[in-house]
Design a protein around this motif. Structure first.
Motif, PDB file in Angstrom:
ATOM      1  N   ILE A 212       0.833  -1.004  -0.037  1.00 38.81           N
ATOM      2  CA  ILE A 212      -0.012   0.232  -0.096  1.00 38.81           C
ATOM      3  C   ILE A 212       0.887   1.388  -0.020  1.00 38.81           C
ATOM      4  O   ILE A 212       1.645   1.394   0.852  1.00 38.81           O
ATOM      5  CB  ILE A 212      -0.937   0.235   1.255  1.00 38.81           C
ATOM      6  CG1 ILE A 212      -1.807  -1.389   1.424  1.00 38.81           C
ATOM      7  CG2 ILE A 212      -1.666   1.217   1.161  1.00 38.81           C
ATOM      8  CD1 ILE A 212      -2.725  -1.497   0.215  1.00 38.81           C
ATOM      9  N   ALA A 213       0.962   2.048  -0.826  1.00 37.41           N
ATOM     10  CA  ALA A 213       1.736   3.412  -1.061  1.00 37.41           C
ATOM     11  C   ALA A 213       0.892   4.471  -0.226  1.00 37.41           C
ATOM     12  O   ALA A 213       1.746   5.123   0.383  1.00 37.41           O
ATOM     13  CB  ALA A 213       1.686   3.733  -2.624  1.00 37.41           C
ATOM     14  N   ALA A 214      -0.282   4.591  -0.548  1.00 36.63           N
ATOM     15  CA  ALA A 214      -0.981   5.631   0.202  1.00 36.63           C
ATOM     16  C   ALA A 214      -2.472   5.472   0.554  1.00 36.63           C
ATOM     17  O   ALA A 214      -3.111   4.634   0.195  1.00 36.63           O
ATOM     18  CB  ALA A 214      -0.876   6.915  -0.962  1.00 36.63           C
ATOM     19  N   LEU A 215      -2.743   6.292   1.610  1.00 42.44           N
ATOM     20  CA  LEU A 215      -4.099   6.480   2.294  1.00 42.44           C
ATOM     21  C   LEU A 215      -4.544   7.778   1.874  1.00 42.44           C
ATOM     22  O   LEU A 215      -4.102   8.798   2.306  1.00 42.44           O
ATOM     23  CB  LEU A 215      -4.150   6.141   3.498  1.00 42.44           C
ATOM     24  CG  LEU A 215      -5.477   6.480   4.327  1.00 42.44           C
ATOM     25  CD1 LEU A 215      -5.866   5.336   5.269  1.00 42.44           C
ATOM     26  CD2 LEU A 215      -5.706   7.491   5.075  1.00 42.44           C
ATOM     27  N   VAL A 216      -5.711   7.871   1.124  1.00 42.29           N
ATOM     28  CA  VAL A 216      -6.240   9.221   0.807  1.00 42.29           C
ATOM     29  C   VAL A 216      -7.432   9.533   1.405  1.00 42.29           C
ATOM     30  O   VAL A 216      -8.600   8.874   1.339  1.00 42.29           O
ATOM     31  CB  VAL A 216      -6.463   9.368  -0.760  1.00 42.29           C
ATOM     32  CG1 VAL A 216      -6.876  10.730  -1.196  1.00 42.29           C
ATOM     33  CG2 VAL A 216      -5.136   8.962  -1.567  1.00 42.29           C
ATOM     34  N   VAL A 217      -7.725  10.742   2.202  1.00 43.28           N
ATOM     35  CA  VAL A 217      -8.473  10.923   3.342  1.00 43.28           C
ATOM     36  C   VAL A 217      -8.932  12.365   3.228  1.00 43.28           C
ATOM     37  O   VAL A 217      -8.108  13.080   3.438  1.00 43.28           O
ATOM     38  CB  VAL A 217      -8.233  10.441   4.710  1.00 43.28           C
ATOM     39  CG1 VAL A 217      -7.310  10.915   5.384  1.00 43.28           C
ATOM     40  CG2 VAL A 217      -9.626  10.187   5.404  1.00 43.28           C
TER      41      VAL A 217
END
Ligand SMILES: Cc1ncc(COP(=O)(O)O)c(C=O)c1O
Length: 438
Positions: A212-217
């Protein structure tokens, strides 16, 4: 500009239908002639109080004099260079300013783009390059734009995703902390933020954290219905990202630029995202977005890997510098808190009188009124919400909606709105709510 007749308006609406695709939704049948502050005039000369602010784009109001002057001044010098071909000072000055005001006690760099969606795409591109991982975590009810990856991250089928697949791969979705309609049917605080623990399910069932590269929130769901997560939620998400080397991307396209009572919503929590995305109000209505993040992450992609023809347009950069100055000089972020308190007072009064109001949610001047047909079953009052927006418009108030059921009245008024204008808007809404039949 003089007023045109109703016939002119009808003619333009007919032409709009003929020349422009129907897929582009129009919330009102109005055609604007001019606007100032929090007031708008249509081409028939009718005036409206603006509680919608161009969907969160006009935090400094319509056409503040200093902003108009800055754009005029820049237009007289040069309007475009393509930053790849010739650099210009407004881009550099804006990057420096954003690096300073975006939260995070570490060196930062900024890339400019044209829209929120484009900035989100760039944020993910950069995170993937830096981590060498493919996956992205996004949220039910989240909204990030209409381009392929941004739409893939978006968690709302109608009207956004319906019919537009297939979507980009490697997007994993988890529930947002929508406590009024908890998807896990548990209750805060005894739930101990079970919705965050759902991320561990993703790691167990779909993809390990090493992929997992990123969490976008979004710090507050905007399109998702002004959902303000409870205390501890974003901090807990942030904690897991830090532990697992996942880039924490805060999408502040709607919450940024003073809207929630701080320049950026993350500042309410002392949260330092690795990457923060801006758009909407950044340049006061000119198309501009930004990706500001940790210098080492932002510098990962190779030379030539990032950019675009119009990205960092000089007119838009000058406008953004002026917007930030207006927000700072006029203390518009603290004013957003005052606006929020005043509007929420009004909304709470409505809630006592009108059973259609199920929930009132807010952070600063980002305020949502969730409408339901029955307070017990929480059946969404989607049709009624549409009717209320129409009736408000007919009486001189512009207001918009959001929510996965499209049943949340949402206010994103300019932060220069006066108390009198707020009262005027609230009294129109009061009249309309009094008359609405479920
Ligand atoms: C949180 C958020 N991200 C991204 C976007 C997409 O921005 P744009 O419409 O400029 O592409 C929006 C637009 O509403 C938004 O609210």
């Amino acid at each position: 500009m003089g007023s045109s007749s109703l016939n002119d308006m009808e003619k333009l609406i007919r032409q709009r239908r003929e020349f422009i695709p129907r897929g582009i939704f129009n919330m009102t049948p109005l055609i604007i002639s001019e606007a100032k502050g929090a007031r708008v005039k249509d081409i028939t000369g009718r005036e409206y109080i603006d509680f919608a602010g161009g969907i969160g784009v006009l935090n400094v109001g319509h056409c503040p004099t200093e902003l108009v002057e800055a754009i005029r001044d820049q237009a007289g010098k040069y309007t475009h260079t393509c930053f790849h071909l010739m650099m210009h000072e407004p881009y550099i000055a804006l990057a420096e300013k954003l690096n300073r005001i975006v939260p995070g006690n570490f060196p930062k760099k900024t890339l400019l783009a044209n829209s929120g969606a484009e900035a989100v795409e760039n944020g993910v591109k950069i995170a993937r390059y830096f981590t060498k991982r493919p996956g992205v975590i996004a949220f039910d009810g989240g909204y990030h734009g209409r381009t392929l990856l941004a739409l893939s991250l978006t968690g709302k089928v109608k009207p956004y995703k319906l019919g537009f697949g297939p979507f980009a791969p490697e997007v994993y979705r988890i529930p947002y902390a929508y406590c009024y309609r908890c998807p896990l049917r548990i209750e805060y605080p005894s739930c101990d933020l079970g919705c965050v623990d759902y991320m561990k399910e993703v790691f167990r069932v779909h993809a390990p954290p090493q992929e997992i590269a990123a969490l976008v929130v979004e710090p507050v769901l905007g399109e998702g219905g002004i959902v303000v997560p409870p205390k501890g939620y974003l901090e807990k998400l942030r904690g897991i990202c830090s532990e697992e080397g996942i880039i924490f991307i805060a999408d502040e396209v709607q919450t940024g630029m003073g809207r929630t009572g701080r320049m950026f919503a993350c500042q309410h929590l002392g949260l330092e995202p690795d990457i923060l995305i801006m758009g909407k109000s950044l340049a006061g209505g000119l198309p501009l977005s930004a990706v500001t993040g940790r210098g080492d992450i932002m510098d990962a992609p190779h030379v030539g890997g990032l950019g675009g023809t119009f990205s960092g347009n000089p007119l838009a950069c000058r406008a953004a510098m002026e917007v930030i100055k207006i927000i700072e000089d006029n203390a518009l972020a603290p004013r957003a808190l005052e606006i929020g308190r005043k509007v929420v007072d009004g909304f709470r009064g409505f809630q006592e009188n009108y059973p259609i109001i199920g929930d009132v949610r807010w952070l600063g001047a980002m305020i949502g009124l969730e409408l339901v047909r029955d307070r017990k079953t929480k059946e969404p009052a989607t049709k009624e919400t549409r009717q209320i927006i129409k009736s408000c418009c007919e009486r001189g108030l512009l207001i918009t909606r959001s929510g996965t059921f499209s049943n949340v009245l949402r206010t994103l008024m300019p932060l220069v709105i006066t108390d009198e204008e707020i009262d005027e808007g609230l009294s129109i809404l009061d009249e309309v709510l009094r008359e609405i039949r479920i």
